[in-house]
Structures are given as C-alpha cells and as structure tokens.
Scaffold this active site. Structure first.
Site, short mmCIF file in Angstrom:
data_model
loop_
_atom_site.label_atom_id
_atom_site.label_comp_id
_atom_site.label_asym_id
_atom_site.label_seq_id
_atom_site.Cartn_x
_atom_site.Cartn_y
_atom_site.Cartn_z
CE1 TYR A 36 -0.80 2.07 7.03
CE2 TYR A 36 -2.52 0.43 6.82
CZ TYR A 36 -2.14 1.73 6.99
OH TYR A 36 -3.09 2.72 7.12
CD1 TRP A 70 -3.32 -2.00 9.52
CD2 TRP A 70 -4.59 -2.67 11.23
NE1 TRP A 70 -4.08 -0.93 9.92
CE2 TRP A 70 -4.87 -1.31 10.97
CE3 TRP A 70 -5.27 -3.32 12.26
CZ2 TRP A 70 -5.80 -0.59 11.70
CZ3 TRP A 70 -6.20 -2.59 12.99
CH2 TRP A 70 -6.46 -1.23 12.71
#
Length: 803
Positions: free
Chosen positions: A114, A116
């Site tokens: 994802y 991050w």
C-alpha cells in the site's frame, strides 16, 4: 562524550534532522526553514532502534515444517519463527514464487503493498515490489486507496477523469483562499494534525500557518463535525455539531433552503450542470430517490431530526453561504463510511447551487485538512520516480476488498458498473504497508490471511502484518539508505543521506529483489544493470530533462546531491477548480457524457445500485440506523491519530506520550463516561457487534454526547483471552463492508459500540514484542552480522549471528 552528527532526512511527516552518536539516533531537530514542524518527528529515535525491528530473515515454523498451504493458525499470538540465512530465505521465496506462477498463473500472486513504508522516490516500497512482480510476469493488483476510495471512483463519473484528478491534486492553494474566500464551510473538520502528513514528505509544514493566515485575513471558517476540536483553534471556526454520518442530510437541507428561498443560482445550474431538475424534485419531496412521484421533503426540520442541528441554524448557514464567496469542503473522513459517495456528491451539488464553482475562492473541494499537500500548491512537471514497468495481468480488486478476495475466491461483486469475480490468490506479497492497521474487522482479516498458501512480508518492524507472514524479509529504514524526497506541490527536492548503518541484517529492498530476480532468471531485466544509486541518478536526470523541455533548470544530480536540495521548478498555486470550464463550457467541456457537471448521472443510474442511485440521496448508514440501540448506544469515530502517521513508529516518544495505561486513548463526553462508570485514566472495554478492544479513558467536552473517539494506529494485539485487541486498535470493532457497489471504498470511520469499565486484571500489551524464535539485535557502533548492500548474489551466504 561521543561526537554528535546531524543528518537531514525526510519522512511522510516532514523534513527534519536526526542527531546521531556512535551509529545510533539519539534525537531529532526540526528543519530550520520549517515554520511549524510536526511533533511526530520525536518518534524517530525510539523506533529506529526498537526491539521490534526485524533483524534477520525469518520463516514461520509451521510453514517451514509443513510447506505451503492454508493455515488457520497463521497470525496466532504464540506463532513461532525460525531465523534463517539470507541465502536460505531467498531460495525459499524464489522457489515459492516460481511454483505459484507455474502452477496457478501470475494472477494467483497478490502484490499487496500500500506504499506508505518510505517517503523516498526510489526506495518506495510499492514501486519496488510492483517493478519486481511486473518483471516476473505480473500480479493481481489493487485500485484506489483506503484514504479516499469513494472520491477516486465517483468524481471521474460526474466531473470526468481530468477534472477529478485536479480535484485531488491541484486544489486551490491556501494563499488563494486567503485572497478570495470569505466563508469556508468544511464537513469533516480541518485538523492540522492531518496536514502534518504528505505522501512523499514535504519540505515544510505550511498548511497550519496558511490556515491561520487565512483566518487572520478575514476568512470565516465553519466546521461541521461531531468534534469541537476538528478544526484548529487558530482559525476560530464556528462549530456546527452534528450526529456522525448525517452530513448528507445537512447538505440536502442547505440545498432545500437555496431552492425554496430563491437563492439557488439557476443560471449556473442550467449552463454548467445536468440533472438539477431531478435533484431539486428530490430535495423538495416531489420525487423519491428513484425518481418516482412522492418523496420526503429534505427540509431543515427534517434534517434537524436526523442530525441534531437546529433548523434555524441550517437556514442561517445557507443564507450566509449564498451571500458570501463560499468554498465547500468535504473531508476524506466523511466518505470513509457506508454510502460515503453521497456527502461527496451532495457537497458538489451544494457548491453548484451556490453558483460559485470555477470562481477564485469559491466552489468545491475534497481534502483540506485531510493531507498536508492538499492546498499546498501543485507540481505539474512531475517528480523523479522509479519506473515500475507494465503489469501484463489485468486482474485487480478495489483495495479495501482484500479480505473478501481471500475468503471468497471466484465470488461475485459489483464495482463501478462492472460485475466482477475475485481471483484465486495463492500467494500474498506485502511490502511497506500494514493492513492490520488500516483494514476493517481485523478478526475477519486474520481468517482471510489464513487462506493463502504463502504470505510474504518485507518489513522494518515486527508489525501485526509481519506476524501473519510465512516469510519475513528485513528491510532498511529511510535512515539506513540513500534516497530522494519530494511530494506533490512540494517546495523542493531533497537528498536523503544514510544516517546510520542498517539494523542487524536488514537490506535495501532493491537489492533483495535483484537477488530474487537472479534466482528467477531476470536480474538484468529488473536492474537494467543499475544499482539503486544509479537509479537515483537516472530517475533524477530523466526528470531534469523533462523540466528542461519547459525552459526551466535544476542542477545536475551530483550538484544537487552535494547541495542537499533543489528548489522545485514550475510549482504553481491555483486559484480555482474548473475555472477554464466556467469561462467557456463548450470549448472546455468536461470528460463526462454530457460535457457538464453531472448532478444526475445517467451512467450511474443505469448500474441499478440500490446503495448509489443516479443523484445524491439520503441513505442512513449503520451509525444512524442503529440509533437507540441498547446493545450499542454510542457511535465510535475512528479518525486519524495525531501522535503518528497511521501505525508507523507507534512505540516512539510522541505516540507513547498520548497513551493511557499503555494503550490507545478513547475520548468520551462526561455524560457518557458517567453512564458507564468510567473516569479519566480508567481502562475500558469497547465492544461492537464484531469484536472488542481495551482503551484508556480521556474525558472531554470536545465531542458531542453519544460519540466516542478512538483514533486508528495502535499496533494490533490479539494476545489477551476474551479481548479482540489489548492495545486499542479500533479496527477490531469496525465492519468490513464497502461504501457502495460503485466504489467499494473503506468504511472504517464509524461504528456503533458500547463502553464498559474493565474490572478484571488488565492484560499486558504485547504488540511490540518480537514473536517466539526471534532474538532482537542490539545496534552497536555500526558493525552488524550478515550482508551489506550489494553483497548478496545468488551464491552469497550470511552468518546467522545472535548478539
């Protein structure tokens, strides 16, 4: 005394300096040019050297003994791991990737990063993983985000894709708001702590000072939220307290006032929109949500019964908005709930009724107070980036439907007008992310992670996601490698120099993928003969060439690296969204079927979705529909934390200082605290229909009665019997269901709960303890066991050393 060295660095929460002594981070110092540095930087020293760091490659004992296959005990708190040599881990992982793709095809690999994990432009975890998986034949991917999934699907349908992209990435700058806006009405707040974060990092924290500057210049702020402190004290916002999940009702009532009092800009509606007549008929009760005769009048009195906002106050607000240059902002938090498309669509419709879309200082936005670079300018010339290549596999899922995919392979679902089937994923490959932070119903997610044959995770720390993996690969942090930092709308591009040696045997992920690619026969295709430092130089110089074509200059890479930063070329600060369209709607038609703003969408209506009709409507979500429940009388608001970014560095000093009795704080109104016999500092059990968690009470009048606030990000800890999470992760409580069949976005913002004072022996928090079989490594003056960068070819070996 050891000498102290300082190293500039960047993270998603800003640019700052780390102070290093004897190879250890001992402190942080704000960047001298940052007017309002984030306190989150104080988390770095403890997190960098914490016992929860992943120091060596590790393989789950049951997977090692039994081989690949589904395992319902994957993620069990007492699971055991075996630390192995790098060569063993790479051989096992390469063999498993090859087995899955040959037996089941590349669509059976889910590339779940994802993204991050790092602010760097080159060592960006998602980019690195996707480049590697594309090189070996592709993977099942994900679309949209947990942050604003409904925004990403709805607005391309009703504004067209180019305008929707501008809405997300080129919103009017705060400097222009200061110049032109008279009234800013924000649904979902304007939290300064949210603006400390920008994806990719930001040279300086400008959003907070810019909001304050706008207020000082005379801009009036109205915060429509269940929380009184959802906007900074500096902006002196008027608080409109509404029940959670009722924003759409309030927005429809404001439109009702405009229509019935002749304040709606009919000339704008006629020229620039389609569907205003259908929306008006619905708001006035002439038609229902399906266009059939007879409906409910969406008057302020109707909205008062639902939202708790007085009808007279709604009328007054609507009149103020019609008489001022007004900007309507719907924050991302509002759309992270069931039917989250509706407040977005209604917010745009309200701005259209005001007739100010396309004017400086007026119109609609979705993101102020949600991210630091929203309203912070734009960088239309792009940024340096690591190329990912193309994915030859067309299989994908909406990102928030990962548990559905794993639990129901082949299952049918709707998405954005398509009827789709979930792929049969056998191997999950995750890097740089923690779904056991941001996904909903974590007990269900644990069951889902038990279904694949193999789960692989690259991590810096033993997060809950790492503890659900079969193969865990240690990765370096941003302080242990070189990179380049910049974000959308940023003020500069910055060099990120290595500040400390890698922890234990951690390696840059690029080198890990290069060695995996060698084992799979595609090293040259993955690396193109370059090291990660080479890719930094190449990516920067490619970007520099693009900038030069526009007649602008930035220094060459070597000069940039020596200086440490370069001013961002071509940066702009827009004054209005859709200004060209407003000036000439024929010449600058939107990329919608009508060429105009679609207040009624024939396309969406044709999908036949009960949970997302063809125009904005009132659909009561569970937070509203469950009102009056004896079992779950309160609404939990799970917003973003102010002590950290998501779950990153939860063990850091700033994050830990906010905890109560060692766990996440839950804020309660004094009336609700008294009702359950709780006081400041007490440990309580928060219970929903799906699970429970423990939290520490903070009594506050800054939220409306009936609402409790438990921010996300506490590391998931299911180690205590009878408690879903001993540490206070609200996603042990939330429901795993999409916003609607249109966008299938995340709905983690709201859930109904009850709160009970915990009377038993309070269990310890074990979230930060490494799993069984793992021996923490104590960093020394820079020496470490194992491999250094570029040292692990297919025949290289590392020594498994315990310290």
């Amino acid at each position: 005394m050891p000498a102290t060295s300082s190293y500039p660095t960047s993270a998603h929460w800003g640019s700052y300096e780390v102070l290093v002594e004897d190879g250890r981070v001992v402190g942080t110092r704000p960047d001298a040019d940052d007017p309002a540095p984030s306190p989150v930087i104080a988390n770095t020293p403890a997190a960098q050297h914490h016992a929860s760091r992943v120091a060596r490659p590790a393989v789950r004992r049951r997977w090692l003994d039994r081989g690949p296959g589904p395992d319902p005990l994957r993620g069990h708190p007492d699971d055991e791991y075996v630390e192995v040599e790098w060569s063993t881990a790479l051989d096992l992982l390469a063999g498993e990737l090859d087995r899955v793709r040959r037996t089941h095809g590349n669509a059976a690999i889910y590339g779940g990063s994802y993204g991050w994990g790092s602010a760097g432009r080159i060592h960006h975890a998602q980019s690195q993983l996707h480049r590697f998986l594309n090189t070996i034949g592709g993977y099942t991917s994900s679309r949209t985000t947990y942050s604003h999934g409904a925004v990403e699907v709805l607005f391309p349908r009703i504004l067209g894709t180019p305008a929707a992209n501008r809405l997300l990435h080129r919103a009017p700058a705060w400097t222009r708001i200061r110049e032109h806006t008279e009234l800013l009405v924000s649904f979902g707040g304007l939290r300064v702590s949210n603006t400390w974060t920008s994806s990719g990092g930001r040279a300086a924290q400008t959003a907070g000072p810019a909001m304050r500057g706008a207020a000082d210049a005379g801009v009036e702020f109205v915060s429509v939220s269940p929380l009184a402190d959802d906007a900074s004290e500096d902006v002196k916002a008027e608080w409109v307290s509404l029940a959670p999940g009722t924003d759409t009702a309030v927005l429809l009532a404001l439109m009702h006032v405009l229509f019935t009092e002749g304040l709606a800009d009919t000339d704008f509606l006629d020229r620039y929109t389609v569907g205003a007549d259908a929306l008006r008929a619905y708001v006035l009760g002439e038609r229902d949500e399906r266009g059939r005769p007879g409906g409910t009048e969406r008057s302020p009195e109707w909205a008062e019964r639902i939202s708790g906002v007085a009808a007279d106050r709604l009328r007054s607000l609507a009149r103020r908005m019609a008489g001022r240059r007004t900007l309507v902002n719907v924050g991302w938090s509002v759309q992270r709930a069931r039917y989250g498309e509706q407040p977005l669509w209604a917010g745009l419709a309200l701005a259209c009724c005001l007739g100010q879309v396309g004017l400086p200082g007026g119109g609609f936005a979705s993101g102020y107070g949600s991210m630091g670079n929203y309203g912070g300018g734009a960088t239309p010339l792009g940024l340096p980036r690591m190329p990912q290549g193309g994915n030859p596999v067309d299989s994908f899922i909406p990102v928030a439907r990962v548990a559905d995919m794993l639990l129901d392979p082949g299952g049918r679902y709707d998405y954005d007008g398509e009827e789709r089937r979930y792929p049969d994923v056998r191997l999950v490959y995750w890097a740089g992310g923690n779904p056991f932070h941001h996904h909903q119903d974590l007990a269900r997610l644990t069951r889902a992670f038990g279904r694949p044959e193999t789960v692989v995770v690259h991590e810096t720390h033993w997060t809950a996601t790492a503890r659900h993996a079969d193969i865990v690969i240690p990765a370096t942090t941003v302080l242990e490698r070189e990179d380049v930092a910049a974000s959308q709308g940023d003020l500069s591009v910055r060099a990120m120099r290595r500040a400390v040696p890698p922890h234990g045997q951690a390696r840059d992920e690029y080198d890990t993928y290069a060695d995996l690619a060698e084992r799979l026969g595609v090293r040259e295709e993955f690396t193109e003969g370059r090291t990660s430092r080479d890719w930094m130089r190449v990516s920067y110089e490619r970007w520099r060439s693009l900038v030069a074509r526009r007649g602008l200059e930035v220094p060459g890479f070597e000069e940039f690296w020596e200086r440490g930063r370069a001013e961002m070329p071509g940066r702009v600060e827009d004054a209005a969204l859709l200004s060209e369209f407003r000036a000439d709607p024929a010449a600058n038609a939107l990329r919608t079927p009508s060429g105009r703003i679609e207040l009624f969408s024939e396309t969406i209506a044709s999908f036949g979705y009960e949970d997302c009709p063809g125009h904005p409507v009132w659909l009561p979500g569970p937070a509203v529909a469950g009102a009056g429940s004896e079992d779950f009388p309160l609404v939990l608001l799970a917003n973003q934390p102010s002590g950290r970014l998501h779950s990153q560095q939860d063990m850091g000093a700033h994050s830990m200082a906010q905890k109560v009795a060692g766990r996440a704080p839950v804020r309660m109104h004094p009336d609700d605290a008294r009702a359950c016999g709780a006081a400041d500092g007490d440990v309580v059990r928060v219970v929903s229909a799906r699970g429970s968690c423990l939290a520490g009470v903070v009594v506050s009048e800054a939220l409306r009665p009936g609402v409790v606030q438990l921010s996300t990000g506490a590391w998931y800890d299911p180690s205590a019997d009878g408690v879903g999470c001993a540490h206070g992760n609200p996603n042990a409580l939330t429901e795993d269901v999409g916003t609607s069949a249109l966008s299938q976005g995340c709905t983690g913002q709201l859930t109904r709960v009850r709160v009970e004072r915990f009377t038993g022996e309070v269990p310890p928090v074990r979230a930060f303890e490494p799993p069984r079989g793992v021996t923490p490594v104590q960093d020394t003056d820079g020496s470490r066991a194992g491999l250094h960068r570029g040292q692990a070819g297919s025949s290289a070996r590392s020594v498994r050393t315990r310290r």
